[in-house]
Design a protein around this motif. Structure first.
Motif, PDB file in Angstrom:
ATOM      1  N   UNK A   1      32.225 -17.388  45.127  1.00 41.05           N
ATOM      2  CA  UNK A   1      32.345 -15.957  44.860  1.00 41.05           C
ATOM      3  C   UNK A   1      31.219 -15.468  43.945  1.00 41.05           C
ATOM      4  N   UNK A   2      30.874 -16.249  42.945  1.00 42.59           N
ATOM      5  CA  UNK A   2      29.775 -15.872  42.053  1.00 42.59           C
ATOM      6  C   UNK A   2      28.461 -15.816  42.825  1.00 42.59           C
ATOM      7  N   UNK A   3      28.239 -16.802  43.699  1.00 41.27           N
ATOM      8  CA  UNK A   3      27.029 -16.786  44.522  1.00 41.27           C
ATOM      9  C   UNK A   3      26.998 -15.550  45.423  1.00 41.27           C
ATOM     10  N   UNK A   4      28.158 -15.139  45.903  1.00 47.29           N
ATOM     11  CA  UNK A   4      28.218 -13.967  46.785  1.00 47.29           C
ATOM     12  C   UNK A   4      27.687 -12.711  46.104  1.00 47.29           C
ATOM     13  N   UNK A   5      28.047 -12.494  44.838  1.00 50.34           N
ATOM     14  CA  UNK A   5      27.664 -11.239  44.180  1.00 50.34           C
ATOM     15  C   UNK A   5      26.264 -11.298  43.577  1.00 50.34           C
ATOM     16  N   UNK A   6      25.680 -12.496  43.501  1.00 49.78           N
ATOM     17  CA  UNK A   6      24.344 -12.629  42.934  1.00 49.78           C
ATOM     18  C   UNK A   6      23.264 -12.284  43.956  1.00 49.78           C
ATOM     19  N   UNK A   7      22.191 -11.694  43.472  1.00 47.01           N
ATOM     20  CA  UNK A   7      21.002 -11.511  44.293  1.00 47.01           C
ATOM     21  C   UNK A   7      20.309 -12.855  44.484  1.00 47.01           C
ATOM     22  N   UNK A   8      19.351 -12.898  45.404  1.00 49.30           N
ATOM     23  CA  UNK A   8      18.623 -14.131  45.676  1.00 49.30           C
ATOM     24  C   UNK A   8      18.030 -14.691  44.397  1.00 49.30           C
ATOM     25  N   UNK A   9      18.276 -15.966  44.152  1.00 49.00           N
ATOM     26  CA  UNK A   9      17.785 -16.679  42.965  1.00 49.00           C
ATOM     27  C   UNK A   9      18.388 -16.137  41.674  1.00 49.00           C
ATOM     28  N   UNK A  10      19.528 -15.462  41.794  1.00 46.89           N
ATOM     29  CA  UNK A  10      20.210 -14.966  40.604  1.00 46.89           C
ATOM     30  C   UNK A  10      20.699 -16.096  39.720  1.00 46.89           C
ATOM     31  N   UNK A  11      21.010 -15.779  38.467  1.00 50.85           N
ATOM     32  CA  UNK A  11      21.360 -16.780  37.457  1.00 50.85           C
ATOM     33  C   UNK A  11      22.874 -16.831  37.228  1.00 50.85           C
ATOM     34  N   UNK A  12      23.372 -18.049  37.097  1.00 48.76           N
ATOM     35  CA  UNK A  12      24.755 -18.276  36.694  1.00 48.76           C
ATOM     36  C   UNK A  12      24.725 -19.010  35.360  1.00 48.76           C
ATOM     37  N   UNK A  13      25.353 -18.414  34.348  1.00 45.30           N
ATOM     38  CA  UNK A  13      25.297 -18.933  32.986  1.00 45.30           C
ATOM     39  C   UNK A  13      26.709 -19.267  32.517  1.00 45.30           C
ATOM     40  N   UNK A  14      26.892 -20.488  32.025  1.00 48.74           N
ATOM     41  CA  UNK A  14      28.159 -20.938  31.443  1.00 48.74           C
ATOM     42  C   UNK A  14      27.904 -21.254  29.972  1.00 48.74           C
ATOM     43  N   UNK A  15      28.734 -20.689  29.093  1.00 47.14           N
ATOM     44  CA  UNK A  15      28.535 -20.846  27.652  1.00 47.14           C
ATOM     45  C   UNK A  15      29.815 -21.362  26.994  1.00 47.14           C
ATOM     46  N   UNK A  16      29.606 -22.223  25.986  1.00 49.01           N
ATOM     47  CA  UNK A  16      30.723 -22.746  25.202  1.00 49.01           C
ATOM     48  C   UNK A  16      30.395 -22.642  23.718  1.00 49.01           C
ATOM     49  N   UNK A  17      31.410 -22.301  22.923  1.00 44.78           N
ATOM     50  CA  UNK A  17      31.306 -22.371  21.467  1.00 44.78           C
ATOM     51  C   UNK A  17      31.990 -23.659  21.024  1.00 44.78           C
ATOM     52  N   UNK A  18      31.238 -24.576  20.470  1.00 44.46           N
ATOM     53  CA  UNK A  18      31.742 -25.908  20.134  1.00 44.46           C
ATOM     54  C   UNK A  18      31.668 -26.144  18.636  1.00 44.46           C
ATOM     55  N   UNK A  19      32.771 -26.560  18.064  1.00 39.09           N
ATOM     56  CA  UNK A  19      32.735 -26.953  16.654  1.00 39.09           C
ATOM     57  C   UNK A  19      31.840 -28.181  16.494  1.00 39.09           C
ATOM     58  N   UNK A  20      31.118 -28.226  15.398  1.00 38.48           N
ATOM     59  CA  UNK A  20      30.225 -29.349  15.122  1.00 38.48           C
ATOM     60  C   UNK A  20      30.984 -30.422  14.348  1.00 38.48           C
ATOM     61  N   UNK A  21      31.455 -31.423  15.089  1.00 40.20           N
ATOM     62  CA  UNK A  21      32.268 -32.475  14.484  1.00 40.20           C
ATOM     63  C   UNK A  21      31.472 -33.469  13.649  1.00 40.20           C
ATOM     64  N   UNK A  22      30.162 -33.276  13.540  1.00 37.48           N
ATOM     65  CA  UNK A  22      29.400 -34.151  12.647  1.00 37.48           C
ATOM     66  C   UNK A  22      29.681 -33.829  11.181  1.00 37.48           C
ATOM     67  N   UNK A  23      30.290 -32.670  10.923  1.00 32.29           N
ATOM     68  CA  UNK A  23      30.699 -32.283   9.567  1.00 32.29           C
ATOM     69  C   UNK A  23      32.085 -32.866   9.291  1.00 32.29           C
TER      70      UNK A  23
END
Length: 268
Positions: free
Chosen positions: A141-163
């Protein structure tokens, strides 16, 4: 914007598995956030603009944000000059979005059923919600609404467990977070999208005891718990703040994050 899909880094409320099993729609965890829309907007972390510039470039684009929530990310997209359309399945979240960004169109829909025409946008962004997707259907479905060579971006906010204190927080949350079994690993290429590039952007958010409690009041595992479970979780978080040697006696402290961004192009 709704999870921890990556081993070694604490996400905003999940345990990594590497498999995807979408949450049931209609009244399930994915539709629980509207109950706490104001707390959600107040407590959830914002997004570094550098991450958006890396994923989308500096030229204004037509962008759809899926799972747009209360407009936390859409506000940054708008500030960077992008022409944003928002999509969210929760009417209460859409209402909260519209109060804050009345000039931006917000539509009822999901990643699997976008209320948009074919090839109408340059980019689709999914922030903190990819773990709710039925991935094969959503990618098509995402590919359907995108123009040719359009971008799909997935983002996550991750706690930094090194602290150390953040690692202790992840252990406190682990028994309560029941969404972890549905979380995914990094997005995989398929017939719709090529290989996903990845980059991470560290940042910190200032908190006090109450705002940290609000952060986890905005998560589905708190919202969907009973009163006793919610109280127990809040007591455990408050105890950590009051007793951990890195936090004890401090009125304010900083919670470190990593914004992890995955970006791929539509295959054709």
């Amino acid at each position: 914007m709704r999870g921890d899909p990556f081993p070694g880094t604490g996400g905003e409320g999940s345990v990594p598995t590497g498999r995807h099993e979408p949450q049931p729609e209609g009244g399930g965890y994915a539709l629980s956030f509207g109950e706490v829309a104001e707390v959600y907007h107040r407590a959830r972390p914002r997004y570094p603009r550098a991450a958006l510039r890396w994923a989308l470039g500096r030229q204004p684009l037509d962008v759809v944000e899926v799972g747009a929530g209360t407009g936390i990310l859409a506000r940054e997209l708008d500030a960077l000059g992008h022409r944003c359309t928002a999509v969210d399945p929760d009417a209460r979240m859409r209402e909260a979005f519209s109060r804050r960004m009345p000039a931006v169109t917000v539509l009822d829909g999901t990643a699997e059923a976008l209320p948009l025409s074919d090839g109408c946008v340059d980019a689709v962004v999914a922030a903190e919600c990819y773990h709710w997707f039925d991935v094969p259907r959503a990618h098509a479905e995402i590919a359907r609404v995108l123009r040719s060579r359009g971008r799909f971006v997935v983002m996550w906010q991750l706690r930094d467990d090194s602290t150390p204190w953040v690692r202790a927080l992840t252990e406190v949350l682990r028994p309560y977070d029941r969404t972890g079994a549905t979380t995914v690993g990094p997005p995989e290429p398929d017939e719709h999208f090529g290989a996903f590039s990845r980059r991470s952007f560290p940042f910190t958010v200032e908190h006090n005891r109450e705002s940290l409690l609000d952060l986890y009041r905005s998560h589905s595992f708190h919202i969907r718990s009973d009163a006793q479970g919610r109280a127990r979780l809040e007591e455990d978080i408050a105890r950590l703040v009051d007793t951990h040697p890195d936090l004890r006696g401090r009125s304010r402290f900083r919670l470190p994050y990593v914004t992890r961004v995955h970006c791929a192009r539509r295959v054709s």
